[in-house]
Design an enzyme around this catalytic site. Structure first.
Site, mmCIF file in Angstrom:
data_model
loop_
_atom_site.group_PDB
_atom_site.id
_atom_site.type_symbol
_atom_site.label_atom_id
_atom_site.label_comp_id
_atom_site.label_asym_id
_atom_site.label_seq_id
_atom_site.Cartn_x
_atom_site.Cartn_y
_atom_site.Cartn_z
ATOM 1 N N GLU A 446 0.674 50.089 7.159
ATOM 2 C CA GLU A 446 -0.278 49.163 6.544
ATOM 3 C C GLU A 446 -1.656 49.792 6.365
ATOM 4 O O GLU A 446 -2.684 49.138 6.554
ATOM 5 C CB GLU A 446 -0.365 47.871 7.360
ATOM 6 C CG GLU A 446 0.952 47.126 7.412
ATOM 7 C CD GLU A 446 0.869 45.754 8.065
ATOM 8 O OE1 GLU A 446 -0.181 45.439 8.654
ATOM 9 O OE2 GLU A 446 1.852 44.995 7.969
ATOM 10 N N GLU A 544 8.978 46.005 7.653
ATOM 11 C CA GLU A 544 8.547 45.041 8.672
ATOM 12 C C GLU A 544 8.707 43.667 8.072
ATOM 13 O O GLU A 544 8.225 43.396 6.967
ATOM 14 C CB GLU A 544 7.102 45.290 9.093
ATOM 15 C CG GLU A 544 6.629 44.382 10.236
ATOM 16 C CD GLU A 544 5.239 44.760 10.724
ATOM 17 O OE1 GLU A 544 4.977 45.969 10.873
ATOM 18 O OE2 GLU A 544 4.410 43.864 10.937
#
Length: 820
Positions: A446, A544
């Site tokens: 991220e 994820e």
């Protein structure tokens, strides 16, 4: 094999090299009793008999400093868990402190080590570590998750006492978005070799061609000569079958100049190979021998598994030519009450229950893990997505007073990224590149998160906290990523490089996603179909994902989506909300490793066994679409007589039947996703469910109303321990009624004591809001249970676990410890 090759032909050229590969696991250690040839290389544990001082010591590197009054301990060691939770610390790192600490170790070096090479290995020190030997500074390592090593030979005093000193500095405790731990929290060891030897992480095994008939195996060995003279050497490599038999030998003679390093390559062939699979994770061994003047001067044994895999943009993931869905969980590195200093057996238990859940993969979130994890996954049969960083050159928000509350800090690894990132990637890849379990190298998690810290003018999440003034543009990511990708490829050109992207539109716009061999999407299921259409040839997978049914459905319904990695595998310390919460509750398992009620949905999706599992939902029984309440006792069949209770039955059966105290219940069992639901009037006794497929009874479950807490029970996962100072047993402490039924409503205070040849590591109740010191021997039960973790000493005998609670008779459990 022909089917696999035809699918391979559809891949871009950059990915075709990924298809035919087998990779090896670095050997953890050699046996304690070695032959004369194997004495050429010794790996010695360096975990015991350290001295520790919390606080800075200016004269810490000085070998003449008397440290005998310092605390004696063994590593792995995490000093943060030894202290109390406090709202004065940072929520992100679990409201626990850091600080500065010193470790020192005095050790004797045998005279016969004269002329030999000695290397000191650390698997992880959190963080900003500096190391000295006999007052000479060896170096530093800022990143707390990187394995590293130093050559001791120039400063080692043979036949004398040597002093090793390690300074660990973590004054700024809000340096991460989750709990890190502090100290030498992973294993340490010494490697003793001759001057001519295979370099650290210098062996690399691949299999560029595998069929049912044969496997071609390629091995390279980086050999160094630390002597002052050239060496005439013979480099021999042999493949050892799983049963230990030798399957052939290749050799090369060469002269190696003084101070030189050279890479030797050999090619082997194995007939009728046994493949490494998830069900049968078969391991071979590559043995490398270095012979000088007729004498074996080095031996390295590297386990590896013969297997092939590749990702296909249209058809997903293939292992050994077979299409397979990757069913993964994300793991942080801590383990409840032991913090970051996780014993090997605790880690093994966790990985095995992940496999029992039906998962076949784990993601290292968001940093390299202890090297034991990779070897265990090799042995158990779990795929691994390894990951380097959670941030790059600029820091993410690290919350101090609770997630998204108040002001965040931004210091952390980003302060060292520019200088150290490529070295840390190199360490991750070189250490792990031989493990058959590892299938992906991730260079970041991220990093493209909206506004944290990079900003895209068009794609920004309005629900996210506002970006800081002057935040850089996301285009910077496309500048940094190529250097990290190249750092991976230099040391392992065979595996795909990935990132876990959280702002896919922005990453598409700047070209970042197209730089990756495969693109991981974090909670970005809404872009799967669009990007599959707009970027033909891109491999897309879930890196994820949430635990709701849509996350798995996106994988099940689309061949081109190969995987799901649930957030998260276990509840973990840190990434906490407002005080007193000190850890995430996102796990499939709680910190004790007990499966949560909602996680039975994953068992249904991932298991072939017939399942029925009862839970009750007292607090939200009238909510039409709420599956689980916030109740801490979903397995408690106990309330006021006549109360209507929503019963949830996780099941993959065709139909279910309920009985109460042996009598059929005439209630509607409505199907709601993976659950049957029914409203049942409470009556004390036994609520039972039977599951049927094709009108055949295939599964049962029941809940029994518990009486008052009457006694304690202890259930250990081991019958004996090794007296090695590192072996561990898990002991479940259960509060039961007179009939032995678990009192799931009991919140009983329990005290645990370990005597004899053992030590109590901690008592875990799984309550992420309980601020009792993690190492306290006294905890309140949660759902009637606790988990005690005990460790052996290095002396054979027995350890005794004594458990006491007011109003209940104490109980004992004895476990023998053996040095055999």
């Amino acid at each position: 094999m022909s089917q696999a090759l035809s699918r391979l032909a559809k891949l871009p050229q950059s990915l075709r090299s990924l298809s035919m590969l087998t990779l090896a696991a670095v050997a953890l250690s050699l046996p304690a009793s070695l032959s004369s040839a194997d004495n050429a290389r010794q790996q010695l544990t360096f975990d015991f008999d350290w001295r520790f001082h919390l606080g800075d010591v200016p004269q810490g590197p000085d070998p003449s400093l008397d440290h005998q009054q310092w605390r004696q301990l063994s590593v792995p060691h995490d000093w943060s868990i030894e202290h109390s939770f406090s709202p004065d610390h940072a929520s992100g790192t679990g409201y626990l402190p850091g600080g500065i600490g010193w470790y020192r170790k005095s050790f004797e070096v045998p005279a016969d080590w004269q002329g030999r090479e000695v290397t000191l290995h650390f698997d992880g020190v959190y963080r900003n570590s500096e190391v000295w030997l006999n007052g000479q500074r060896l170096g530093e390592r800022p990143y707390g998750y990187a394995p590293f090593y130093f050559r001791l030979t120039p400063y080692l005093k043979t036949g004398e006492t040597n002093v090793l000193a390690v300074r660990v500095a973590r004054q700024q405790v809000a340096d991460s978005r989750w709990y890190t731990g502090t100290g030498i929290y992973r294993h340490v060891w010494l490697t003793v070799t001759n001057p001519v030897h295979v370099d650290t992480w210098g062996t690399f095994v691949t299999t560029p061609r595998v069929t049912d008939e044969r496997a071609d195996i390629h091995v390279t060995n980086e050999v160094v000569n630390h002597s002052e003279q050239p060496a005439e050497i013979l480099v021999e490599t042999s493949v050892l079958a799983p049963d230990g038999s030798r399957l052939g030998e290749q050799s090369t003679k060469s002269e190696l100049a003084a101070g030189a390093k050279y890479t030797f390559a050999h090619w082997h062939m194995v007939e009728d190979p046994q493949r490494w699979t998830l069900d049968e994770p078969t391991l071979y061994t590559m043995e490398t021998r270095i012979v000088e003047n007729g004498e074996t001067v080095d031996v390295v044994r590297t386990p590896f598994g013969i297997r092939t895999y590749y990702f296909d943009a249209d058809d997903g993931f293939f292992l050994n030519g077979q299409a397979m869905k990757i069913k993964g969980v994300c793991l942080h590195h801590d383990a409840g009450v032991v913090g970051a200093a996780v014993p090997d057996k605790v880690l093994e238990r966790r990985l095995r229950i992940v496999k029992q859940l039906g998962a076949n993969a784990v993601r290292c979130s968001h940093n390299p893990m202890a090297k034991e994890l990779y070897s265990l996954c090799d042995e158990i049969g779990l795929l691994v997505m390894d990951e380097a960083f959670d941030e790059w050159e600029l820091g993410k928000r690290k919350w101090v007073k609770g997630r998204n509350v108040g002001r965040a800090e931004r210091f952390g690894y980003n302060e060292h990224f520019e200088e150290w990132a490529e070295q840390d990637v190199e360490a991750m890849v070189r250490r792990g590149r031989n493990h058959p379990s590892i299938i992906l190298w991730s260079i970041g998690n991220e990093i493209d998160y909206p506004g944290d810290p990079y900003v895209h003018p068009e794609f920004f999440d309005p629900a996210a906290p506002p970006a800081d003034a002057g935040s850089p543009k996301t285009t910077r990511l496309a500048v940094v990523a190529p250097s990290l990708i190249a750092a991976v490829k230099r040391h392992d050109p065979t595996r795909p490089v990935t990132m876990a992207l959280s702002n896919v539109p922005a990453s598409n716009d700047i070209g970042l996603a197209n730089m990756l061999d495969v693109a991981g999407y974090n909670y970005q299921e809404q872009f799967y179909s669009r990007d599959h259409r707009d970027f033909p040839g891109r491999v897309i997978y879930g890196s994820e994902n949430g635990q709701g049914p849509p996350s798995w459905q996106a994988v099940a319904d689309n061949d081109y989506i190969s995987s799901i990695y649930l957030w998260s595998g276990f509840d973990f310390l840190g990434e906490a909300g407002e005080w007193p919460n000190h850890g995430s509750k996102s796990g499939v398992f709680d910190t004790r490793g007990f499966l949560k009620p909602r996680a039975w949905m994953h068992r249904l999706n991932w298991s072939d066994e017939a399942i029925v599992h009862l839970t009750v939902n007292q607090e939200r029984r009238n909510a039409p679409r709420r599956l689980f309440s916030t109740s801490r006792t979903p397995r408690l069949w106990k309330t006021e007589e006549g109360t209507m209770i929503m019963v949830l039955i996780a099941s993959n059966c065709d139909r279910v039947e309920l009985t109460l105290n042996g009598k059929p219940l005439e209630v509607s069992t409505e199907k709601f996703g993976p659950y049957f639901r029914a409203r049942v009037p409470f009556t004390a006794g036994t609520l039972a469910v039977s599951g049927f497929k094709d009108d055949q009874l295939v599964a049962t479950d029941s809940l029994v109303t518990p009486g008052p807490a009457a006694k304690l029970e202890l259930v250990a996962d081991r019958e004996a321990l090794a007296a090695d100072g590192q072996d561990v047993a898990h002991v479940e402490i259960r509060v039961v009624d007179e009939a032995g039924t678990l009192a799931t409503d009991a919140t009983t205070e329990v005290t645990v004591e370990v005597t004899g040849h053992g030590k109590l590591l901690g008592v875990d109740n799984g309550d992420q809001d309980d601020t009792t010191n993690l190492l306290s021997p006294t905890k309140k039960t949660s759902d009637g249970r606790l988990l005690a973790i005990v460790k052996s000493t290095r002396t054979a005998g027995e350890l005794t676990i004594t458990v006491e609670s007011a109003g209940l008779a104490p109980v004992e459990l004895m476990l023998p410890t053996s040095s055999e």
